[in-house]
Design an enzyme around this catalytic site. Structure first.
Site, PDB file in Angstrom:
ATOM      1  CB  CYS A   2     -57.177 110.069 -15.012  1.00  0.00           C
ATOM      2  SG  CYS A   2     -58.371 111.279 -14.472  1.00  0.00           S
ATOM      3  NE  ARG A  29     -50.842 109.164 -18.064  1.00  0.00           N
ATOM      4  CZ  ARG A  29     -51.861 109.121 -18.903  1.00  0.00           C
ATOM      5  NH1 ARG A  29     -52.998 109.701 -18.602  1.00  0.00           N
ATOM      6  NH2 ARG A  29     -51.769 108.511 -20.045  1.00  0.00           N
ATOM      7  CD1 TRP A  77     -54.728 116.847 -12.387  1.00  0.00           C
ATOM      8  CD2 TRP A  77     -56.081 117.025 -14.147  1.00  0.00           C
ATOM      9  NE1 TRP A  77     -54.648 118.125 -12.854  1.00  0.00           N
ATOM     10  CE2 TRP A  77     -55.465 118.260 -13.925  1.00  0.00           C
ATOM     11  CE3 TRP A  77     -56.987 116.891 -15.195  1.00  0.00           C
ATOM     12  CZ2 TRP A  77     -55.728 119.363 -14.713  1.00  0.00           C
ATOM     13  CZ3 TRP A  77     -57.239 117.974 -15.981  1.00  0.00           C
ATOM     14  CH2 TRP A  77     -56.610 119.207 -15.740  1.00  0.00           C
ATOM     15  CG  ASN A 103     -56.710 107.845 -18.642  1.00  0.00           C
ATOM     16  OD1 ASN A 103     -56.544 108.970 -18.200  1.00  0.00           O
ATOM     17  ND2 ASN A 103     -56.096 107.379 -19.708  1.00  0.00           N
ATOM     18  N   GLY A 104     -59.689 109.705 -18.547  1.00  0.00           N
ATOM     19  CA  GLY A 104     -60.300 110.444 -19.653  1.00  0.00           C
ATOM     20  C   GLY A 104     -61.520 111.223 -19.190  1.00  0.00           C
ATOM     21  CD  GLU A 471     -44.561 130.732 -27.976  1.00  0.00           C
ATOM     22  OE1 GLU A 471     -44.198 131.702 -27.287  1.00  0.00           O
ATOM     23  OE2 GLU A 471     -44.246 129.559 -27.708  1.00  0.00           O
ATOM     24  CE  LYS A 475     -41.217 127.588 -27.623  1.00  0.00           C
ATOM     25  NZ  LYS A 475     -42.162 128.308 -26.888  1.00  0.00           N
ATOM     26  CD  GLU A 478     -37.652 128.142 -25.125  1.00  0.00           C
ATOM     27  OE1 GLU A 478     -38.622 128.338 -25.890  1.00  0.00           O
ATOM     28  OE2 GLU A 478     -37.805 127.830 -23.939  1.00  0.00           O
ATOM     29  CG  HIS A 494     -41.626 151.996 -39.411  1.00  0.00           C
ATOM     30  ND1 HIS A 494     -41.837 153.225 -39.991  1.00  0.00           N
ATOM     31  CD2 HIS A 494     -42.829 151.385 -39.422  1.00  0.00           C
ATOM     32  CE1 HIS A 494     -43.116 153.372 -40.313  1.00  0.00           C
ATOM     33  NE2 HIS A 494     -43.748 152.249 -39.981  1.00  0.00           N
ATOM     34  CE  LYS A 591     -41.887 122.952 -19.282  1.00  0.00           C
ATOM     35  NZ  LYS A 591     -42.208 123.447 -20.636  1.00  0.00           N
TER      36      LYS A 591
END
Ligand code: M6R
Length: 596
Positions: A2, A29, A77, A103-104, A471, A475, A478, A494, A591
């Site tokens: 929101c 947002r 939202w 908002n929230g 991950e 990062k 990337e 191994h 993206k």
């Protein structure tokens, strides 16, 4: 997420275009509904709102023709209540004298609505923004003034939020902050307030930042601040913002990646509130529980979240789930798929072609399609049978950070619900994420130096930290262009061990339950001259054997892997910047990958 914007001027004028522009600036947002309210000098209010996009709703409802002395706009939202006209904001109180928007998340919204109705108020929607208005009405109708009513409402409203509210008979707006952003902007004859600095900057660069527990009383060209705790006035001078719009959007951080890393405590908290309040979770969990085979399908970072999700589902719910890369899903499991199976398709963008391809074939075979998605209105969100949002707001930086975190938090939450565990203890996690960032960030520069001379490295984990190692390696690859291979720590001996030479860096992510195994791996590297960088909780065995120890706060085996990704995100970021790259937009990457 929101967003709110309010404006107070000294004469009746066309506010519709100003409010519509502000709403457009808040729209980054992500949202599903939009509304505007304007207050006229004759004490009437014009309120127009609906679900849909700003430009479409604004033109359909004629926002451009709205006039007034004060105005509020809000982008909603959905958390409490489906996207609909009635749930869109702003909201009236029972008799239409108060108008406000928030908002929230007000986490006790459901209980409050029952109380308000029992007290005789008219509750029209399911939305928690309406609860903010009634929480003020409750006291205002008992004879308190607006400031005192808002102070008392603050005690009644639990959660993180900011709201703006006005009374028809006054010439002011009031705004309050608790946990969500709130900024006031001033010109000589106008005052505005918003959840976001960038939405104010085109109007003025003279701004005042509101702190938690403060009420801002907005009059044309001036603002007074009052502390909720004791009702005392607060003196604070406005500041001149010199930064560009883009810098303001970065919230003071040099890159979106760093900003988004630091948003993680907040987005995790908001997601937990959202899931606790969601009426969709129970049905979603039930589908997972009843599945013959449960597949977790995604690409890249989202796939790593699925891997950790599978660990949580096994541990907390005794449920075997198969994490699988989307393009391999049909190739490997296609012949075995049937209508008793469930696929949880996970994606930040909701547009990844590899994921949508897999979904389409799975659906043809009758598989129930569940999803975890960040981008609202994306193809995956609208085509899945059931969807839970990740609630991160826009992630602008190409490397996924906060969306990975919330994917993992969502899986942890679902696993706890499926296993019948109370979810209250999860609210410790946002605090631990915050503590981790504070604790590890100062230690990153020293490690950056260990990586900079190298073109390749490894990141190793075991059990629940194995997906984190993958991950972290992604990062690093990337944004630093260093080849970093993520691997199960026990596999290193191994073959890849042959890469180790003097000072060769190897990163280990140690879960508190696997320290002895990790120590064996550390020693295999260090006795060959390698430099071991350990991420884990304080442990004498790690300290004695590793070269560098990045200490995570004590949090136990469920949370520790999640905290372990934070130093890796920060390390990747720092090395990228040190090498002169732009971590937000790494070369060759996009993206959203809408190609095969
Ligand atoms: O939007 P998605 O989550 O479906 O994207 C999947 C991958 O392309 C994505 O996670 C990619 O690996 C990230 N940029 C990594 O940071």
């Amino acid at each position: 997420m929101c967003g709110i914007f309010g404006i107070v001027t000294n004469r009746e004028q066309g506010l519709g275009p100003v409010l519509t522009d502000a709403a457009r600036r808040l729209s980054y947002r992500g949202y599903d509904s939009v509304g505007c309210a304007t207050f006229h000098a004759d004490h009437s209010v014009d309120l127009r709102k609906d679900k849909g996009k700003v430009d479409e709703v604004a033109s359909r409802l004629g926002f451009a023709e709205m006039t007034g002395t004060r105005g509020i706009t809000q982008l909603r939202w959905a958390t409490f209540g489906t996207p609909s006209t009635i749930n869109a904001q702003p909201h009236f109180d029972s008799d239409g004298d108060l108008v406000g928007a928030h908002n929230g998340n007000v986490v006790n919204n459901v209980e409050l609505r029952l109380q308000f109705a029992a007290e005789g108020m008219t509750v029209r929607s399911e939305n928690d923004g309406e609860s903010c208005v009634h929480a003020v009405e409750r006291w205002f109708d008992r004879g308190f003034d607006m400031v005192e009513s808002i102070r008392r409402a603050y005690g009644d409203l639990q959660g993180d939020y900011a709201f703006v509210i006005g009374h028809v008979g006054e010439d002011k707006l009031y705004a309050i902050k608790k946990g969500s952003g709130l900024v006031v902007g001033l010109t000589d004859d106008t005052t505005c307030v918003s959840s976001d600095l960038p939405s104010i900057l085109p109007l003025t660069r003279r701004i005042l930042r509101i702190h938690d527990g403060e009420i801002a009383i907005l009059s044309p060209g001036s603002v007074e601040l009052v502390r909720v705790a004791d009702g005392e006035a607060i003196q604070r001078d406005p500041e001149e913002i010199v930064e560009t719009m883009e810098a303001a959007q970065k919230g003071g951080y040099p890159h979106f990646m760093l900003k988004e890393i630091h948003e993680q405590p907040q987005v995790a908290r908001e997601l937990l509130h959202l899931l606790d309040a969601s009426v969709d979770v129970a049905g979603y969990v039930e589908k997972m529980r009843k599945a013959r085979h449960l597949y977790l399908v995604a690409c890249g970072t989202s796939y790593h979240a699925c891997m950790l999700g599978a660990v949580y589902l096994a541990r907390l719910a005794g449920r075997a789930a198969v994490p699988v890369l989307a393009p391999q899903f049909i190739a490997q499991y296609g012949p075995a798929l049937g209508p008793e199976d469930v696929g949880v398709f996970v994606s930040q963008s909701g547009e990844t072609k590899d994921v949508l391809n897999a979904l389409n074939v799975a659906r043809e075979r009758g598989v129930e399609v569940l999803s975890l998605v960040n981008v609202i209105g994306s193809t995956l969100m609208v085509t899945a049978d059931r969807c839970l949002p990740l609630a991160c707001g826009y992630e602008i930086s190409v490397p996924a950070t906060k969306t990975f975190l919330n994917q993992v938090v969502a899986f942890l939450y679902l696993a706890m619900r499926m296993g019948g565990h109370p979810t209250a203890m999860l609210y410790d996690l946002p605090r631990l994420i915050e503590a981790t960032l504070q604790q590890v960030e100062p230690q990153i520069p020293a490690l950056e130096q260990a990586l900079l001379p190298w073109h390749d490295t490894y990141c190793l984990g075991y059990g629940a930290t194995y997906p984190i190692a993958l991950e972290g390696a992604l990062k690093l690859k990337e944004v630093t262009y260093i080849h970093c291979e993520g691997m199960l720590s026990t596999e290193f001996k191994h073959g890849p061990l042959s890469a180790v030479s003097d000072a060769y860096p190897v990163i280990f992510v140690a879960g508190p339950e696997n320290v002895p195994l990790i120590v064996s791996g550390i020693n295999e590297v260090s006795c060959r001259g390698g430099r071991t960088i350990i991420i884990g909780e304080e442990d004498p065995r790690l300290r004695a054997n590793g070269h560098d120890l990045l200490v995570l706060p004590k949090s136990g085996p469920l949370f520790s892997p999640i905290l372990g990704i934070l130093p890796l995100q920060l390390l990747a970021y720092r090395v990228s910047v040190a090498k002169g790259f732009d971590p937000d937009f790494p070369r060759n990457l996009s993206k959203t990958l809408t190609v095969d």
